[in-house]
Write a protein that holds these residues in place. Structure first.
Motif, PDB file in Angstrom:
ATOM      1  N   ASP A 197       0.858  -1.186   0.000  1.00 33.01           N
ATOM      2  CA  ASP A 197       0.000   0.000   0.000  1.00 33.01           C
ATOM      3  C   ASP A 197       0.893   1.235   0.000  1.00 33.01           C
ATOM      4  O   ASP A 197       1.517   1.560   1.010  1.00 33.01           O
ATOM      5  CB  ASP A 197      -0.907  -0.006   1.230  1.00 33.01           C
ATOM      6  N   LEU A 212      -1.417   4.898   1.344  1.00 36.41           N
ATOM      7  CA  LEU A 212      -1.631   5.033   2.783  1.00 36.41           C
ATOM      8  C   LEU A 212      -2.743   6.030   3.111  1.00 36.41           C
ATOM      9  O   LEU A 212      -2.617   6.875   4.013  1.00 36.41           O
ATOM     10  CB  LEU A 212      -0.326   5.469   3.474  1.00 36.41           C
ATOM     11  N   GLU A 213      -3.829   5.927   2.402  1.00 37.02           N
ATOM     12  CA  GLU A 213      -4.915   6.893   2.565  1.00 37.02           C
ATOM     13  C   GLU A 213      -5.597   6.795   3.927  1.00 37.02           C
ATOM     14  O   GLU A 213      -6.308   7.725   4.344  1.00 37.02           O
ATOM     15  CB  GLU A 213      -5.935   6.709   1.447  1.00 37.02           C
ATOM     16  N   ASP A 214      -5.399   5.682   4.644  1.00 34.46           N
ATOM     17  CA  ASP A 214      -6.025   5.532   5.958  1.00 34.46           C
ATOM     18  C   ASP A 214      -5.254   6.255   7.054  1.00 34.46           C
ATOM     19  O   ASP A 214      -5.720   6.344   8.199  1.00 34.46           O
ATOM     20  CB  ASP A 214      -6.136   4.045   6.318  1.00 34.46           C
ATOM     21  N   LEU A 215      -4.062   6.791   6.730  1.00 36.19           N
ATOM     22  CA  LEU A 215      -3.253   7.505   7.715  1.00 36.19           C
ATOM     23  C   LEU A 215      -3.423   9.014   7.562  1.00 36.19           C
ATOM     24  O   LEU A 215      -3.591   9.520   6.441  1.00 36.19           O
ATOM     25  CB  LEU A 215      -1.770   7.164   7.539  1.00 36.19           C
ATOM     26  N   ARG A 274       1.481   9.674   7.446  1.00 35.21           N
ATOM     27  CA  ARG A 274       1.725   9.140   6.106  1.00 35.21           C
ATOM     28  C   ARG A 274       3.123   9.533   5.642  1.00 35.21           C
ATOM     29  O   ARG A 274       3.886   8.710   5.126  1.00 35.21           O
ATOM     30  CB  ARG A 274       0.664   9.683   5.153  1.00 35.21           C
TER      31      ARG A 274
END
Length: 205
Positions: free
Chosen positions: A9, A12-15, A20
């Motif tokens: 990944d 890292l759009e969830d960070l 990030r």
């Protein structure tokens, strides 16, 4: 049946943005640390998000390493991790590591320098500089240490091989590119002008 490794990944759009960026910095540092050779920008770009500046990430890592005994340095548009120059004596003393050029005598170093300044250069070109034939054995020793390699064929009669320096040459001498080669005044300060008087410092790039 072997289990497939999921793709990395990189976005890292969830960070959150700060974490990030820190993760990308960690990945870049880890890849460079793990590599025995300089890592090109394209390889580093594979572990971070699309369009993310590898150069800016490295600048931030370099800032964090400013007071450490090692650094990330650019060599031929690629990066490697190395100890800082001021700690070279300590590293050699602790590990009994000799200089990578101790096997070369003064004349061989002069030949290497001539190739560095005038590449691509043929053996005939070296003969013109030194006034005598340069043996294939000498060229072979420089190649064995991965300081030079064959370059393009010369347009002269017989199309002889030329010789050029390598990325390893830049690493050994701590240069980012051939533009970092010392000028005439620096050579004199280093006491190297005596054997270099017949070799005008003119670069062919």
């Amino acid at each position: 049946m072997a289990k497939e490794t999921p793709p990395l990944d990189t976005d890292l759009e969830d960070l959150p943005p700060e974490l990030r960026w820190r993760e990308w910095m960690g990945r870049i540092e880890a890849v460079i640390f793990a590599s025995a050779t300089p890592v090109p920008r394209a390889d580093l770009a594979r572990v971070v998000g699309q369009g993310v500046s590898v150069d800016l990430l490295i600048e931030d890592i370099q800032a964090e390493l400013a007071n450490r005994s090692f650094e990330i340095a650019c060599v031929a548009d690629a990066w490697l991790m190395r100890t800082r120059v001021q700690f070279a004596d300590a590293v050699r003393a602790a590990a009994d590591v000799g200089d990578q050029l101790t096997d070369l005598n003064e004349f061989e170093v002069a030949v290497l320098a001539s190739i560095a300044y005038h590449q691509p250069l043929t053996r005939d070109g070296l003969k013109d500089i030194f006034g005598k034939d340069i043996s294939r054995d000498l060229i072979g020793r420089l190649r064995a240490q991965e300081l030079i390699t064959t370059g393009p064929r010369s347009p002269r009669a017989g199309a002889p091989y030329t010789y050029v320096t390598t990325t390893h040459f830049l690493v050994v001498f701590g240069m980012g590119s051939l533009r970092d080669l010392p000028d005439r005044e620096e050579l004199e300060d280093a006491g190297l002008a005596s054997w270099h008087t017949k070799v005008p410092v003119v670069c062919n790039w």
